[in-house]
Scaffold this motif. Structure first.
Motif, short mmCIF file in Angstrom:
data_model
loop_
_atom_site.label_atom_id
_atom_site.label_comp_id
_atom_site.label_asym_id
_atom_site.label_seq_id
_atom_site.Cartn_x
_atom_site.Cartn_y
_atom_site.Cartn_z
N GLU A 114 0.83 -1.20 0.00
CA GLU A 114 0.00 0.00 0.00
C GLU A 114 0.87 1.26 0.00
OE1 GLU A 114 -3.45 2.10 2.75
OE2 GLU A 114 -3.15 -0.07 2.84
N GLY A 115 0.51 2.21 -0.85
CA GLY A 115 1.25 3.46 -0.92
C GLY A 115 2.41 3.45 -1.88
N THR A 116 2.70 2.30 -2.53
CA THR A 116 3.86 2.23 -3.42
C THR A 116 3.47 2.38 -4.89
OG1 THR A 116 3.75 -0.18 -3.60
CG2 THR A 116 5.05 0.74 -1.80
N ALA A 117 2.16 2.37 -5.21
CA ALA A 117 1.66 2.54 -6.58
C ALA A 117 0.18 2.89 -6.50
CB ALA A 117 1.88 1.26 -7.40
N ASN A 118 -0.45 3.05 -7.64
CA ASN A 118 -1.90 3.27 -7.67
C ASN A 118 -2.59 1.91 -7.81
OD1 ASN A 118 -1.81 6.20 -7.72
ND2 ASN A 118 -0.96 5.99 -9.79
N PHE A 119 -3.17 1.44 -6.73
CA PHE A 119 -3.73 0.09 -6.72
C PHE A 119 -5.23 0.11 -6.97
CE2 PHE A 119 0.23 -0.59 -4.40
CZ PHE A 119 0.69 -1.75 -5.01
N HIS A 120 -5.69 -0.93 -7.68
CA HIS A 120 -7.10 -1.13 -7.96
C HIS A 120 -7.45 -2.56 -7.54
CE1 HIS A 120 -7.22 2.46 -10.68
NE2 HIS A 120 -5.94 2.15 -10.79
N GLN A 121 -8.34 -2.70 -6.57
CA GLN A 121 -8.77 -4.02 -6.14
C GLN A 121 -9.57 -4.68 -7.26
OE1 GLN A 121 -8.10 -5.70 -3.37
NE2 GLN A 121 -6.92 -4.07 -2.38
N VAL A 122 -9.18 -5.91 -7.61
CA VAL A 122 -9.91 -6.65 -8.62
C VAL A 122 -10.33 -8.00 -8.05
CG1 VAL A 122 -8.67 -5.55 -10.52
CG2 VAL A 122 -7.85 -7.72 -9.60
N SER A 123 -11.23 -8.67 -8.74
CA SER A 123 -11.67 -10.01 -8.35
C SER A 123 -11.91 -10.80 -9.61
CB SER A 123 -12.95 -9.91 -7.51
OG SER A 123 -14.06 -9.70 -8.35
N PRO A 124 -12.10 -12.12 -9.47
CA PRO A 124 -12.39 -12.92 -10.68
C PRO A 124 -13.65 -12.47 -11.40
CG PRO A 124 -11.77 -14.34 -8.84
CD PRO A 124 -11.93 -12.96 -8.28
#
Length: 875
Positions: A114-124
């Motif tokens: 967390e905080g090291t890139a722009n993250f997007h939570q994904v799921s199947p």
């Protein structure tokens, strides 16, 4: 600190003597099949003046019985204090990538990044349009002992539903695992369809290579932590002078590991050290096969695990953490808890593991309760020493293990980011060069580039940090490291390092002026806006000048010289060898002689020099950089420097055990001896005891104090068995009179040295206990690297030994009693099993030369890959 007073109740109670325990209870303990529960804990385990009874986890009323003795509300009190600590002050140096990363992960790896890139939570089940925003997919496997594994159905959803969508978009897939060697099947299931597999296992490429396609790139990454959550910030507000046990407990089949853990806890209890055992599974009454074994006599210190949102702050409260290492033989699989404890600013004590010893030499690895007691006494009697140990953990973790490094590694592997840029630091020197000594003393960690300019010169454009250099101040070699790490812990424009700052005020934001003569100021000039207007106060021990600097201060009191040969292993010297000597009751009468064999690592040379300055009973000698190839030269020179009646040797990556040297010295003082010797502990993949005394007792008849005359044929009768010269104390005058010289550049030279000592001895004493610990799996040791160099280093040793044996009429006996077997069980297995094919010819030539010295001809197989003694083949 009112809450902690309640926790400390048990420490204030009178101890219960063994004769006060009911005899029937003793009988019941000894009869139990579960022998891992019957120890002195029943004598010393006290709660409100009562003996802690055995609590059988298999009883149906286990939880009720546990509640009657355990301090289950201790964690409530700790969490109340932890909630007062800041979670983070941000970070100037946690580099955030602009890349958009889709992530499907367990909570541990997700929180780590967390905080090291722009993250997007994904799921199947993510809709296709949501995936159009991302540049890659990162799959973080759930971490063992922290979160439940994904089910087969979940794995199939990811593999067959999500991955095809990612492939249609032409995006790379990266799988990250921190659980090797466990849960490998689940990792393989997903990694076989990925572009990159990242694992904390250094042998991951070999382990997974046969099961994954050639186009899957397998890379190693180092365990890391997120400084936005794990750091020492605010830790001085509520200091708890006690120890917390965390980590995975030993399994039901790990008896040696269990006994090691019990030894640590017993030593802590003997010293009345406040102990908190955070073991939620045990408290919940889960089966031992799931939780591991917990020593029941410590049930009174059990409490639940901290809440996840408070866990990192609870870690900061404690002075010391005890960790039950999960895989002693592993070179890498130490618990993530270890790194997090160190980054939180606590000292760490652990059961042994190969990886832990190699990576974190400052983590305390005492051998049993006696050793633990001595260590705790040292930490409690010397707060500066404890503080130094804690800061070493902070330094080693923040220098190289923040989680943004992992994110940048991921991006480089998939071609979304170039090579990692370095942090540029400018040391702002003085025109009169009054800071030159301080500048030359600095060692700069990987990833940092430092240069010195004078105040009249222009600052380079790419500079991020400017350090205003101290004036005529003696500083430690890690000043630049500490200043840089201050910006890793806080998003500020200034980091201050102040001499003798109280521990309660460091790792805090401060409005303190930067004009103090006792303060070094680091300024951020790299652009961007800080989250905090205040400065950040780092610990200023890098400016400390502990000790008088006089090497002769205790020379008139010294009885025992300890010769320490040093080469490129400064951190081990400081935290293994010297740490263990400080625990000894004989430390005040020791003269420690550090002889650097020409280290090429500047850090080691600085540590040797600083120790000589800071410790009044240390003398130093540094050969010019380059090295002689073995410990012979520094040991030989060290003996010429000895001016005490008695002498011993200790290697920098080894440790004195308990108070062994003091006991050997006491024997030497009481009677006329050539030397006194004890046993040696060896830690490699397991713990073993080398019983020197048992071997010598077979040929030497001793009196009740362990003293005996040495028969003329003693060396023959023990079949020339070499013994550790680090496990003995010798009379200096006698040893020098033998005119012994350890062969330069030789490996195993101390084996010859001991054989010659025993051959020349008339009267010795035997002490039936371990004196020192030898670590047999130290990274980079030539003993563990079989190449031509390995055999080359035996040439000068065996050349010197064979000539000595011939002069003393011992040659034939040595060949028949020892050398023939030694070639069979040592040299030949090394050649046959551990030498690379391309090195076989050169290694055989060298081994054959060694064997020819002892008239032991070799044969070689047709393919050249194996060799054997001709005598053995013919018989």
């Amino acid at each position: 600190m009112k809450a902690i007073n309640k926790i400390s109740v048990a420490r204030e109670q009178p101890r219960v003597r063994s004769d006060q325990i009911d005899a029937s209870m003793r009988l019941e303990q000894t009869k139990r099949k579960d022998e891992h529960y019957a120890t002195e804990g029943f004598v010393l385990g006290v709660k409100q003046g009562k003996v802690i009874p055995y609590v059988d986890p298999n009883r149906p009323d286990y939880l009720d019985r546990l509640a009657a003795v355990a301090e289950l509300d201790v964690m409530d009190q700790l969490e109340a204090q932890a909630s007062d600590l800041p979670l983070t002050f941000g970070s100037r140096l946690l580099k955030r990538s602009d890349t958009h990363v889709g992530i499907i992960s367990g909570a541990t790896i997700a929180g780590l990044l967390e905080g090291t890139a722009n993250f997007h939570q994904v799921s199947p089940w993510s809709p296709d349009e949501s995936l159009s925003e991302i540049d890659l997919l990162l799959v973080g496997m759930p971490v063992v002992d922290r979160e439940e594994a994904w089910s087969k159905a979940e794995l199939e959803q990811i593999k067959f539903k999500l991955f095809p969508k990612i492939r249609e978009l032409g995006l790379p897939i990266v799988v990250v695992t921190m659980s090797d060697p466990m849960r490998t099947n689940a990792t393989i299931t997903l990694a076989e369809d990925a572009d990159v597999l990242l694992t904390t296992n250094p042998d991951g490429a070999e382990m997974y290579g046969q099961k994954l396609a050639m186009d899957v790139r397998i890379e190693h990454f180092q365990a890391c932590f997120n400084p936005l959550y794990v750091s020492p910030v605010g830790r001085g507000r509520h200091r708890v002078q006690g120890a917390m046990l965390g980590g995975k407990l030993p399994g039901t089949g790990q008896r040696q590991r269990f006994q090691a853990l019990r030894g640590l806890l017993t030593g802590l209890r003997r010293e009345d050290e406040m102990l908190v055992a955070s073991q939620g599974g045990v408290v919940a009454g889960l089966d031992e096969k799931r939780t591991g074994l917990f020593p029941s006599e410590f049930a009174n210190v059990l409490t639940r695990d901290p809440k996840p949102e408070l866990r990192s702050r609870v870690l900061r409260l404690m002075d010391l953490h005890v960790i039950a290492h999960l895989h002693p033989a592993s070179s890498f699989a130490h618990p993530q808890e270890t790194l997090e404890v160190l980054a939180s600013g606590a000292a760490a004590m652990s059961t042994y593991s190969v990886g832990l010893n190699n990576e974190y030499p400052h983590v305390l690895l005492p051998d049993g309760p006696d050793d633990t007691q001595l260590q705790i006494r040292l930490l409690r009697s010397d707060d500066d020493h404890l503080r130094g140990l804690q800061l070493e953990g902070i330094r080693r973790s923040f220098n190289t293990r923040t989680s943004d490094r992992l994110m940048r590694q991921v991006l480089r592997l998939v071609g979304l980011e170039g090579q990692e840029s370095k942090i540029h630091v400018v040391w702002l020197g003085h025109d009169d060069d009054s800071d030159l000594g301080a500048w030359r003393s600095q060692t700069v960690p990987e990833g940092v580039e430092a240069q010195r300019i004078k105040s009249s010169e222009s600052v380079p454009e790419d500079t991020e940090i400017i350090i205003d250099a101290p004036v005529n101040m003696r500083v430690r070699h890690h000043l630049i490291q500490d200043a840089v790490n201050g910006f890793r812990m806080a998003s500020v424009d200034r980091v201050l390092l102040t001499r003798n700052a109280p521990s309660s005020s460091v790792f805090e934001l401060t409005e303190t002026s930067d004009a103090d003569e006792e303060t070094v100021v680091a300024r951020w000039v790299g652009g961007g806006v800080a989250e905090h207007d205040s400065a950040f106060l780092m610990d200023g021990s890098a400016l400390s000048t502990i000790g008088s600097g006089s090497a002769d201060l205790r020379s008139s009191q010294a009885d025992l010289s300890v010769i320490v040969p040093v080469y490129n292993n400064g951190p081990y010297l400081l935290r293994k060898c010297l740490e263990s000597l400080r625990r000894s009751s004989a430390f005040e009468c020791m003269e420690i002689i550090l002889v650097d064999d020409g280290s090429t690592r500047e850090e080691t040379r600085r540590i040797v020099q600083e120790t000589g300055y800071l410790w009044p009973n240390v003398r130093t000698h540094l050969f010019p950089p380059g090295g002689s190839g073995s410990a012979s030269r520094p040991r030989n020179h060290g003996l010429t420097m000895v001016r005490t009646p008695w002498v011993t040797y200790l290697d920098p990556d080894n440790e004195a055990v308990g108070d062994g040297y003091a006991e050997l010295l006491d024997l030497c003082r009481k009677t006329e001896l050539d030397f006194a010797i004890g046993d040696m502990l060896r830690y490699a993949k397991t713990r073993t005891l080398t019983r020197n005394v048992g071997i010598l007792k077979s040929v030497i008849h001793t009196d009740e104090s362990g003293v005996g005359e040495v028969p003329e044929d003693a060396l023959k009768r023990i079949s020339f068995q070499p013994m550790s010269i680090q496990a003995l104390v010798a009379k200096t005058e006698w040893l020098k009179s033998l005119n012994l010289v350890q062969p330069l550049g030789a490996l195993g030279q101390d084996s010859l040295f001991f054989q010659q000592m025993l051959q020349g001895a008339k009267r010795i004493a035997l002490l039936d206990k371990p004196i020192h610990t030898y670590y047999g799996e130290v990274a980079g040791s030539v003993v563990n690297t079989v190449s031509p160099i390995f055999f080359q280093k035996y040439l000068p040793l065996e050349d010197a030994r064979s000539e000595w044996l011939k002069r003393d009429g011992l040659f034939d006996d040595y060949v028949s009693r020892r050398m023939q077997r030694y070639v069979s069980v040592w040299f030949l297995p090394k050649f046959n099993n551990a030498v690379r094919p391309e090195d076989k010819d050169e290694c055989f030539r060298l081994l054959n030369t060694i064997c020819e010295m002892y008239q032991l001809p070799l044969s070689r197989s047709e393919d050249g890959q194996t060799a054997a003694l001709l005598e053995i083949v013919n018989n």
